[in-house]
Design a protein around this motif. Sequence first.
Motif, PDB file in Angstrom:
ATOM      1  N   LYS A 333      43.336  35.604  45.022  1.00 47.06           N
ATOM      2  CA  LYS A 333      42.389  36.232  45.946  1.00 47.06           C
ATOM      3  C   LYS A 333      43.054  36.421  47.304  1.00 47.06           C
ATOM      4  O   LYS A 333      43.542  35.470  47.916  1.00 47.06           O
ATOM      5  N   GLY A 334      43.125  37.665  47.780  1.00 44.35           N
ATOM      6  CA  GLY A 334      43.745  37.962  49.068  1.00 44.35           C
ATOM      7  C   GLY A 334      45.231  38.179  49.016  1.00 44.35           C
ATOM      8  O   GLY A 334      45.867  38.422  50.061  1.00 44.35           O
ATOM      9  N   ALA A 335      45.838  38.142  47.826  1.00 43.60           N
ATOM     10  CA  ALA A 335      47.293  38.361  47.717  1.00 43.60           C
ATOM     11  C   ALA A 335      47.628  39.818  47.999  1.00 43.60           C
ATOM     12  O   ALA A 335      46.871  40.734  47.677  1.00 43.60           O
ATOM     13  N   MET A 336      48.779  40.032  48.616  1.00 41.80           N
ATOM     14  CA  MET A 336      49.241  41.384  48.943  1.00 41.80           C
ATOM     15  C   MET A 336      50.024  41.967  47.768  1.00 41.80           C
ATOM     16  O   MET A 336      50.886  41.310  47.184  1.00 41.80           O
ATOM     17  N   LEU A 337      49.709  43.242  47.426  1.00 40.23           N
ATOM     18  CA  LEU A 337      50.433  43.939  46.370  1.00 40.23           C
ATOM     19  C   LEU A 337      50.451  45.422  46.687  1.00 40.23           C
ATOM     20  O   LEU A 337      49.402  46.044  46.872  1.00 40.23           O
ATOM     21  N   PHE A 338      51.628  46.002  46.776  1.00 33.05           N
ATOM     22  CA  PHE A 338      51.815  47.429  47.082  1.00 33.05           C
ATOM     23  C   PHE A 338      51.069  47.827  48.360  1.00 33.05           C
ATOM     24  O   PHE A 338      50.395  48.851  48.416  1.00 33.05           O
ATOM     25  N   GLY A 339      51.182  46.987  49.397  1.00 33.56           N
ATOM     26  CA  GLY A 339      50.605  47.301  50.705  1.00 33.56           C
ATOM     27  C   GLY A 339      49.106  47.119  50.812  1.00 33.56           C
ATOM     28  O   GLY A 339      48.514  47.470  51.839  1.00 33.56           O
ATOM     29  N   LYS A 340      48.467  46.552  49.795  1.00 32.99           N
ATOM     30  CA  LYS A 340      47.016  46.351  49.805  1.00 32.99           C
ATOM     31  C   LYS A 340      46.715  44.880  49.533  1.00 32.99           C
ATOM     32  O   LYS A 340      47.418  44.227  48.750  1.00 32.99           O
ATOM     33  N   ARG A 341      45.655  44.390  50.172  1.00 37.60           N
ATOM     34  CA  ARG A 341      45.244  43.000  49.947  1.00 37.60           C
ATOM     35  C   ARG A 341      44.204  42.964  48.816  1.00 37.60           C
ATOM     36  O   ARG A 341      43.086  43.462  48.973  1.00 37.60           O
ATOM     37  N   MET A 342      44.570  42.411  47.702  1.00 37.82           N
ATOM     38  CA  MET A 342      43.680  42.396  46.532  1.00 37.82           C
ATOM     39  C   MET A 342      42.478  41.499  46.760  1.00 37.82           C
ATOM     40  O   MET A 342      42.587  40.415  47.353  1.00 37.82           O
ATOM     41  N   ASP A 343      41.329  41.930  46.227  1.00 38.58           N
ATOM     42  CA  ASP A 343      40.156  41.070  46.186  1.00 38.58           C
ATOM     43  C   ASP A 343      39.906  40.738  44.722  1.00 38.58           C
ATOM     44  O   ASP A 343      39.795  41.633  43.883  1.00 38.58           O
ATOM     45  N   VAL A 344      39.838  39.461  44.418  1.00 34.57           N
ATOM     46  CA  VAL A 344      39.685  39.008  43.030  1.00 34.57           C
ATOM     47  C   VAL A 344      38.429  38.156  42.938  1.00 34.57           C
ATOM     48  O   VAL A 344      38.302  37.129  43.627  1.00 34.57           O
ATOM     49  N   GLU A 437      55.820  42.147  43.922  1.00 31.42           N
ATOM     50  CA  GLU A 437      56.114  43.487  43.416  1.00 31.42           C
ATOM     51  C   GLU A 437      57.200  43.434  42.337  1.00 31.42           C
ATOM     52  O   GLU A 437      57.110  44.127  41.320  1.00 31.42           O
ATOM     53  N   VAL A 438      58.205  42.606  42.543  1.00 32.43           N
ATOM     54  CA  VAL A 438      59.252  42.461  41.525  1.00 32.43           C
ATOM     55  C   VAL A 438      58.647  41.933  40.233  1.00 32.43           C
ATOM     56  O   VAL A 438      58.934  42.428  39.133  1.00 32.43           O
ATOM     57  N   LEU A 439      57.772  40.923  40.350  1.00 33.57           N
ATOM     58  CA  LEU A 439      57.178  40.318  39.158  1.00 33.57           C
ATOM     59  C   LEU A 439      56.369  41.344  38.371  1.00 33.57           C
ATOM     60  O   LEU A 439      56.508  41.457  37.149  1.00 33.57           O
TER      61      LEU A 439
END
Length: 462
Positions: A333-344, A437-439
């Motif tokens: 929750k709140g992790a950054m991915l491709f320039g966006k902060r995910m909401d989970v 992003e690598v993962l």
Amino acid sequence: MTEPSKVIHVRNVGHEISENDLLQLVQPFGVVDKRVMLRAKNQALLQMHDIPSAVNALQYYTNVQPSVRGRNVYMQFSSHQELTTPDQNGQGSKDGDQDSQPNRILLVTIHHLLYPITVEVLHQVFSPHGFVEKIVTFQKAAGFQALIQYQACQSAVQARNTLQGRNIYDGCCQLDIQFSNLPELQVHFNNERSRDFTNPSLPNEQKGRPSQGALPGYGDSGGLYGMQPGGGRPVAFPQVGAIGLGPIQIGTAAAIAAAFGGGLPPGITGTNDRCTLLVSNLNLEKIDEDKLFNLFSLYGNILRIKMLKNKPDHALIQMGDGFQTELAVHFLKGAMLFGKRMDVNFSKHPHITPSTDTHDYLGSNLNRFNRNAAKNYRYCCAPTKMIHISTLPPEVTEDEIVAHVEEHGNVVGSKLFEVNEKKQALVLFDTEEQATEVLVCKHATTIGRAIIRISFSQLQSL
């Protein structure tokens, strides 16, 4: 062509496939009224509540190959229009294997053994079906096994019909039960590996004596649980609960706590029962189902993923159980991915209905928790700046590894090393987002001829 029927015939059902695994394949299409596991023939019969439910299931699996625990299974309409077993209403299965003659002694093999199974645990599982006189446990080529002797043959038949294919702990320790051809069990010691409940005066195993499992004809279970989890600290495993729908519930949180060394991670309750996640604020141009799979499979097995058409930056992800979804919410929750902060968040939907726009990962061999689940739970953490790469080809160089991942971020440092003569690597990036992003982009890609696996490392430095 076989006439449509409520009954679905399933072939290539290996011993590692439980009744619950098969139910997960067809329950999205409707209620399953009855089922018969034909263990001797590696087959099963599943009766849906009505013909349209069965038709919908088979139409879907005409285009999607159903796979369970890495094994393809094959479905068709049965020639039976109705099963003659009693209506089970979600209770234990009837077993259709009639190759063995009923006997008051059961031979029990336990598959997917993640937690210790003692005489006490087996007694709690089997005693509700009748008076258990004797239990002997041992290790053989087929795995961990036990012989369980009832006072009455009818009790053994009832136990087999009810418990066959069920799990002792949620998600593992699956029971495979056959009738033994032994007339009587011989028990010489009362300890954690063998017990004569009709003779409590038997001695404990003496020092220097061989384990009870080494009795002629039984095998040897000595040393099977010589190591305790959590650095030698004893773990109190939970009690076997009442048998209800699905697996025999023993308290998932307590069982998984053992994998974390005796206690759950801070902030994890282990009480959640919602298996589907709603992930939002995704980067539409760069994300897809496989990339979400690569990330969320760090925290549990992925069953299905669906990108929402009406909300394109949203996705539904169905995982193996509520504990796994709780881990994903907690760590992502709140992790950054491709320039966006995910909401989970947990979804209101209990499961994802299979459809043409749903990606099915139920049988994927890339699911990390099909084997060694307890070990994988220990590696769960929030995204870090460092990734761990395994299953590398033996001839790989550090420069090749860096070249494979550096397009996704600035590589601060790297280290190539061997564990048990197998190449592994650590790669450190500037930020957690770059490592994430690598993962999602490089997990399950190839270097040379090897398919690499990537996870986050909890190490702080190289």
